[in-house]
Motif scaffolding. Sequence first.
Motif, PDB file in Angstrom:
ATOM      1  N   LEU A 623       0.828  -1.200   0.000  1.00 60.13           N
ATOM      2  CA  LEU A 623       0.000   0.000   0.000  1.00 60.13           C
ATOM      3  C   LEU A 623       0.866   1.255   0.000  1.00 60.13           C
ATOM      4  O   LEU A 623       0.559   2.239  -0.690  1.00 60.13           O
ATOM      5  CB  LEU A 623      -0.938  -0.013   1.208  1.00 60.13           C
ATOM      6  N   GLU A 624       1.955   1.225   0.753  1.00 65.02           N
ATOM      7  CA  GLU A 624       2.842   2.390   0.816  1.00 65.02           C
ATOM      8  C   GLU A 624       3.401   2.701  -0.566  1.00 65.02           C
ATOM      9  O   GLU A 624       3.512   3.863  -0.962  1.00 65.02           O
ATOM     10  CB  GLU A 624       3.986   2.117   1.803  1.00 65.02           C
ATOM     11  N   ALA A 625       3.760   1.669  -1.312  1.00 66.13           N
ATOM     12  CA  ALA A 625       4.262   1.884  -2.668  1.00 66.13           C
ATOM     13  C   ALA A 625       3.165   2.436  -3.578  1.00 66.13           C
ATOM     14  O   ALA A 625       3.433   3.272  -4.453  1.00 66.13           O
ATOM     15  CB  ALA A 625       4.818   0.578  -3.235  1.00 66.13           C
ATOM     16  N   GLN A 626       1.903   1.991  -3.377  1.00 66.94           N
ATOM     17  CA  GLN A 626       0.800   2.466  -4.216  1.00 66.94           C
ATOM     18  C   GLN A 626       0.452   3.923  -3.935  1.00 66.94           C
ATOM     19  O   GLN A 626      -0.154   4.596  -4.771  1.00 66.94           O
ATOM     20  CB  GLN A 626      -0.449   1.604  -3.984  1.00 66.94           C
ATOM     21  N   MET A 627       0.849   4.430  -2.771  1.00 68.08           N
ATOM     22  CA  MET A 627       0.512   5.801  -2.393  1.00 68.08           C
ATOM     23  C   MET A 627       1.460   6.833  -2.983  1.00 68.08           C
ATOM     24  O   MET A 627       1.346   8.026  -2.714  1.00 68.08           O
ATOM     25  CB  MET A 627       0.523   5.936  -0.866  1.00 68.08           C
ATOM     26  N   ALA A 628       2.432   6.400  -3.805  1.00 71.66           N
ATOM     27  CA  ALA A 628       3.424   7.319  -4.367  1.00 71.66           C
ATOM     28  C   ALA A 628       2.784   8.496  -5.109  1.00 71.66           C
ATOM     29  O   ALA A 628       3.275   9.629  -4.997  1.00 71.66           O
ATOM     30  CB  ALA A 628       4.381   6.550  -5.279  1.00 71.66           C
ATOM     31  N   PRO A 629       1.696   8.335  -5.892  1.00 70.35           N
ATOM     32  CA  PRO A 629       1.118   9.498  -6.584  1.00 70.35           C
ATOM     33  C   PRO A 629       0.641  10.595  -5.643  1.00 70.35           C
ATOM     34  O   PRO A 629       0.479  11.747  -6.067  1.00 70.35           O
ATOM     35  CB  PRO A 629      -0.054   8.897  -7.373  1.00 70.35           C
ATOM     36  N   LEU A 630       0.386  10.254  -4.379  1.00 67.65           N
ATOM     37  CA  LEU A 630      -0.105  11.263  -3.425  1.00 67.65           C
ATOM     38  C   LEU A 630       1.011  11.853  -2.583  1.00 67.65           C
ATOM     39  O   LEU A 630       0.748  12.457  -1.540  1.00 67.65           O
ATOM     40  CB  LEU A 630      -1.178  10.636  -2.523  1.00 67.65           C
ATOM     41  N   LEU A 633       0.556  15.506  -1.622  1.00 68.07           N
ATOM     42  CA  LEU A 633      -0.418  15.729  -0.565  1.00 68.07           C
ATOM     43  C   LEU A 633       0.187  15.398   0.797  1.00 68.07           C
ATOM     44  O   LEU A 633      -0.073  16.087   1.786  1.00 68.07           O
ATOM     45  CB  LEU A 633      -1.665  14.885  -0.834  1.00 68.07           C
ATOM     46  N   ARG A 634       1.004  14.365   0.840  1.00 68.00           N
ATOM     47  CA  ARG A 634       1.673  14.023   2.101  1.00 68.00           C
ATOM     48  C   ARG A 634       2.662  15.109   2.520  1.00 68.00           C
ATOM     49  O   ARG A 634       2.836  15.380   3.704  1.00 68.00           O
ATOM     50  CB  ARG A 634       2.389  12.683   1.954  1.00 68.00           C
ATOM     51  N   SER A 635       3.312  15.718   1.545  1.00 68.37           N
ATOM     52  CA  SER A 635       4.226  16.821   1.865  1.00 68.37           C
ATOM     53  C   SER A 635       3.474  17.971   2.519  1.00 68.37           C
ATOM     54  O   SER A 635       3.970  18.599   3.461  1.00 68.37           O
ATOM     55  CB  SER A 635       4.934  17.300   0.591  1.00 68.37           C
ATOM     56  N   LEU A 654      -3.675  23.054   5.810  1.00 63.71           N
ATOM     57  CA  LEU A 654      -4.688  22.119   6.292  1.00 63.71           C
ATOM     58  C   LEU A 654      -5.943  22.176   5.421  1.00 63.71           C
ATOM     59  O   LEU A 654      -6.578  21.145   5.138  1.00 63.71           O
ATOM     60  CB  LEU A 654      -5.036  22.415   7.745  1.00 63.71           C
ATOM     61  N   THR A 655      -6.307  23.390   4.975  1.00 64.61           N
ATOM     62  CA  THR A 655      -7.460  23.528   4.083  1.00 64.61           C
ATOM     63  C   THR A 655      -7.207  22.830   2.758  1.00 64.61           C
ATOM     64  O   THR A 655      -8.076  22.141   2.215  1.00 64.61           O
ATOM     65  CB  THR A 655      -7.768  25.019   3.848  1.00 64.61           C
ATOM     66  N   LEU A 656      -5.981  23.009   2.214  1.00 62.66           N
ATOM     67  CA  LEU A 656      -5.630  22.340   0.963  1.00 62.66           C
ATOM     68  C   LEU A 656      -5.672  20.826   1.113  1.00 62.66           C
ATOM     69  O   LEU A 656      -6.141  20.109   0.225  1.00 62.66           O
ATOM     70  CB  LEU A 656      -4.233  22.782   0.515  1.00 62.66           C
ATOM     71  N   VAL A 657      -5.175  20.334   2.249  1.00 60.60           N
ATOM     72  CA  VAL A 657      -5.203  18.886   2.479  1.00 60.60           C
ATOM     73  C   VAL A 657      -6.650  18.406   2.579  1.00 60.60           C
ATOM     74  O   VAL A 657      -7.021  17.380   1.991  1.00 60.60           O
ATOM     75  CB  VAL A 657      -4.415  18.531   3.758  1.00 60.60           C
ATOM     76  N   ASP A 658      -7.457  19.150   3.314  1.00 58.10           N
ATOM     77  CA  ASP A 658      -8.857  18.744   3.511  1.00 58.10           C
ATOM     78  C   ASP A 658      -9.631  18.760   2.202  1.00 58.10           C
ATOM     79  O   ASP A 658     -10.537  17.938   2.004  1.00 58.10           O
ATOM     80  CB  ASP A 658      -9.513  19.679   4.532  1.00 58.10           C
ATOM     81  N   ARG A 659      -9.261  19.687   1.264  1.00 59.17           N
ATOM     82  CA  ARG A 659      -9.962  19.790  -0.005  1.00 59.17           C
ATOM     83  C   ARG A 659      -9.172  19.160  -1.147  1.00 59.17           C
ATOM     84  O   ARG A 659      -9.407  19.484  -2.317  1.00 59.17           O
ATOM     85  CB  ARG A 659     -10.282  21.250  -0.302  1.00 59.17           C
ATOM     86  N   ASN A 660      -8.218  18.297  -0.772  1.00 65.13           N
ATOM     87  CA  ASN A 660      -7.495  17.462  -1.742  1.00 65.13           C
ATOM     88  C   ASN A 660      -6.712  18.254  -2.779  1.00 65.13           C
ATOM     89  O   ASN A 660      -6.640  17.895  -3.960  1.00 65.13           O
ATOM     90  CB  ASN A 660      -8.460  16.513  -2.442  1.00 65.13           C
ATOM     91  N   PRO A 696      -0.577  21.708  -8.701  1.00 69.45           N
ATOM     92  CA  PRO A 696      -0.692  21.167 -10.064  1.00 69.45           C
ATOM     93  C   PRO A 696      -0.417  19.671 -10.144  1.00 69.45           C
ATOM     94  O   PRO A 696      -1.034  18.967 -10.950  1.00 69.45           O
ATOM     95  CB  PRO A 696       0.377  21.964 -10.836  1.00 69.45           C
ATOM     96  N   ALA A 697       0.502  19.152  -9.307  1.00 70.48           N
ATOM     97  CA  ALA A 697       0.846  17.727  -9.378  1.00 70.48           C
ATOM     98  C   ALA A 697      -0.326  16.831  -9.031  1.00 70.48           C
ATOM     99  O   ALA A 697      -0.330  15.648  -9.402  1.00 70.48           O
ATOM    100  CB  ALA A 697       2.022  17.437  -8.444  1.00 70.48           C
ATOM    101  N   LEU A 698      -1.334  17.375  -8.306  1.00 71.77           N
ATOM    102  CA  LEU A 698      -2.489  16.568  -7.928  1.00 71.77           C
ATOM    103  C   LEU A 698      -3.637  16.669  -8.924  1.00 71.77           C
ATOM    104  O   LEU A 698      -4.717  16.157  -8.673  1.00 71.77           O
ATOM    105  CB  LEU A 698      -2.974  16.995  -6.534  1.00 71.77           C
ATOM    106  N   LEU A 699      -3.420  17.355 -10.054  1.00 68.07           N
ATOM    107  CA  LEU A 699      -4.461  17.492 -11.076  1.00 68.07           C
ATOM    108  C   LEU A 699      -4.272  16.491 -12.206  1.00 68.07           C
ATOM    109  O   LEU A 699      -4.907  16.599 -13.246  1.00 68.07           O
ATOM    110  CB  LEU A 699      -4.468  18.921 -11.640  1.00 68.07           C
ATOM    111  N   LYS A 700      -3.375  15.529 -12.006  1.00 64.49           N
ATOM    112  CA  LYS A 700      -3.131  14.508 -13.021  1.00 64.49           C
ATOM    113  C   LYS A 700      -4.068  13.325 -12.801  1.00 64.49           C
ATOM    114  O   LYS A 700      -4.608  13.144 -11.703  1.00 64.49           O
ATOM    115  CB  LYS A 700      -1.677  14.068 -12.971  1.00 64.49           C
TER     116      LYS A 700
END
Length: 849
Positions: A623-630, A633-635, A654-660, A696-700
């Motif tokens: 699962l940890e390996a599968q979470m690489a695209p996020l 968000l973890r940063s 925190l707002t950005l994290v909460d709203r993905n 931007p990296a989370l819009l892929k």
Amino acid sequence: MRPVASRLPGTVAAPYHDSRIRAVLGPTNTGKTHLAIERMCGHASGAIGFPLRLLAREVYDKVCAIKGASQVALITGEERIEPSGARYLLCTVEAMPRDGGNRAFVALDEAQLAADRERGHIFTDRLLHARGRDETMLLGAATLEPMVRALVPGVEVEERPRFSTLSHAGSTKLSRLPPRSAVVAFSIEQVYQVAELLRRFRGGAAVVMGALSPQTRNRQVELFQSGEVDYIVATDAIGMGLNLDVTHVAFASLSKFDGVRQRRLTPAEMAQIAGRAGRHHQDGTFGTLSGGRGKEPLEFTEEEIYAIEQHRFAPIPRLFWRNPQPRFDSIDTLIGDLEISPEVPQLALAPEAIDLAVLKRLVEDHALTADVRTPGQVRRFWDACQLPDFRQQGADMHARFVGRLWRDLRQGHIGADYVAARISELGEVRGDIDVLQGRLSAIRSWAYICQRPDWVLARDEMADRARAVEARLSDALHQRLTERFVNRRTAVLMKSMGKDAALLRVELAEDGQVKVEGQVIGHLDGFRFVVDADAGKEDRKLMLAAAEKHMPQLLAQKAQALIAQELGELNIAHGAIMRAGKPVAQLERGKTPTRFRIVLAKELVALDHAHRARLSEALELWLEAQMAPLAPLRSLEQAAQDPDAGSEVRALLLTLVDRNGTVQRESAGLAAIPKEKRPYMRRLGVTIGALDVFVPALLKPGPRQLMRELGIDRRPLNPNMEAVIEAPRQIPAGYRRAGRQAIRIDMAEKLFRAAHDQRGKSSGRGFSVDSALATSMGLQADSFERLMRDAGFRAGEQKQLAEGVFGPPRPRPWSWRPPRKDSQPRPDRQASKPVAVNSVFAGLADLIG
């Protein structure tokens, strides 16, 4: 004034008085030797004498590359490469022709060694007599200048500055010694001690001593130069022209035994060694090792530091001289001529060297020297006494060896069978370091003997055999030194602690062994790393640290293999880990949106505890390996926990994290964030746009699809995340409405920035906006205008062309007004009007107020 040479016994005036004589003087790293090579190659012929066989060989290789091997000769006491017709000669000073060999160019390197107790008289003789027809060059330290001016009439003195600076760095513990350092000691015992400590704590060191053969020294130097080890431990032999990539020289001692007594190094000797630090234009430092147990405090004095840094030393007061052309009428005459004192005040009679000491001891054996009567026999006997003491055993022991040699030589030549047997005896490569060094010293003696023109039958064949044995012994000694003083595993681990640890080659073998750059550091017991059982205490911490850096990828690799073996292909869907459409485990939200707890399906809970625990651990790693695209968000999650970021920035994160990863600008509260904090947010990958704050990296497609399947974002999803789509009733995540269409947030920001660029270039009231970019994205004209209006842009009326004018219509003028503030919108003006006391809205107004 008569020439100095004509005033000395047994000499004649030096020839070629019309040739140019230059003395190029200066500290180390001034390019003196390089200059001499260039000048020699510019002449039709030339010769250079060097203090070490190693240096002669190094320059020989360089000149061969320039002139071709057929034009270059190498002559040392133990090696002779002399093609017929060779025009350039590289040799040791002892093998250098006294008069220069009738060559156009002649140079003497490290001429200040004329003040050396053992070999100084040879350097002095070459300084006085070796001349080139067209040019003579004397290379040495600046301390030699008064002697050169006094002894060499008409000399041109040229001082060269050091290319780089040399500065004192104080005292340093061995454990804190910077990489690319050389440690200098003055006894074999101390060299071994320091090298052993460096092996334990730094992975090892190369070792360079005068007693090593040139081949072994070259191999050890290459070990350091290649970067396999970052340290080199050496005697003061390192100070004589070895070109190394050393940035710091640390003295393990400041005193040495000079053959007569234990004494402190002179500042000039210190500088000769310290000058190895820094190369060409790279600056260097020098200092001492702290923590020693000696009685003498290991510190440079202020005067010594000043002298070394500024290259200012007391001039050499005199040079050692010995009659270079004694008479050979009898042994007594020979000894008498060798002990004649010079008449020149700048010269002093050389102390009794090893060859003269051996001669005097052998003369005491009347049976040995009874038949040494003719000048030819006396000369041959003296040649035998001049055999170098490669074994470093002292005059008494060396005299015994020379005596045995003379018993064979006085009958004529030494038989080839006898020499071959002696060489063969020394060819055994088994044994420890000291044994191999002893054999190497002995074979160097036989290599010297085989080079003499009239000592050995089948000389060339015997010389080849001696060189072959020396090469085998040198390889074996290099291997023993490396095995003893280089811990390759520690060296690799030390490098893995550096900046490029991610570039190291890490392997997981089928049997579970973990290797870093081919060195075993441990093995995996299930999913637990176990340090190699053979590791010492010093290595265990390094191995565990290396494991922390490299284990995640290895564990993921093993988990993937286990899961493929046990469960087959897995995927994430509907908040669960699925296999063939059926859940293997549910994913429960953890403390942060991207952290999950794995709850195995009921079917798997029935497994035995050990197997279930092993499978759960494998699934966690998978699962940890599968979470690489996020990862972006973890940063943001980690940065939101950092108190140094400030409460305002943390609130936005925190707002950005909460709203993905996306939030409308008007809701972001940017007015409360100091402008100096915005570069910090950009480093986290956050873009502050005209209408939105987003990552931007989370819009892929990958991150959006994964967030949807994990249940992090339940908004509608556009799987392919195209730039522009038809607008549904509910806008998908990552998009902004634009009339009847929707545009991805980062693409909308691209259009806004292009419009602002056009506005900045305009000098009038209106400006043009090119809609070609929007059209290429698939955005329709009315959708484009609606989108631009949200960002504060207004399109003016289209101006018609005058009657009778043809051509494309004029572009529509645009204007811009900020659409909204970063702070919360102010209340409507009507809401601020007074409310009637008896109104039904009065109570509501009081509640809101």
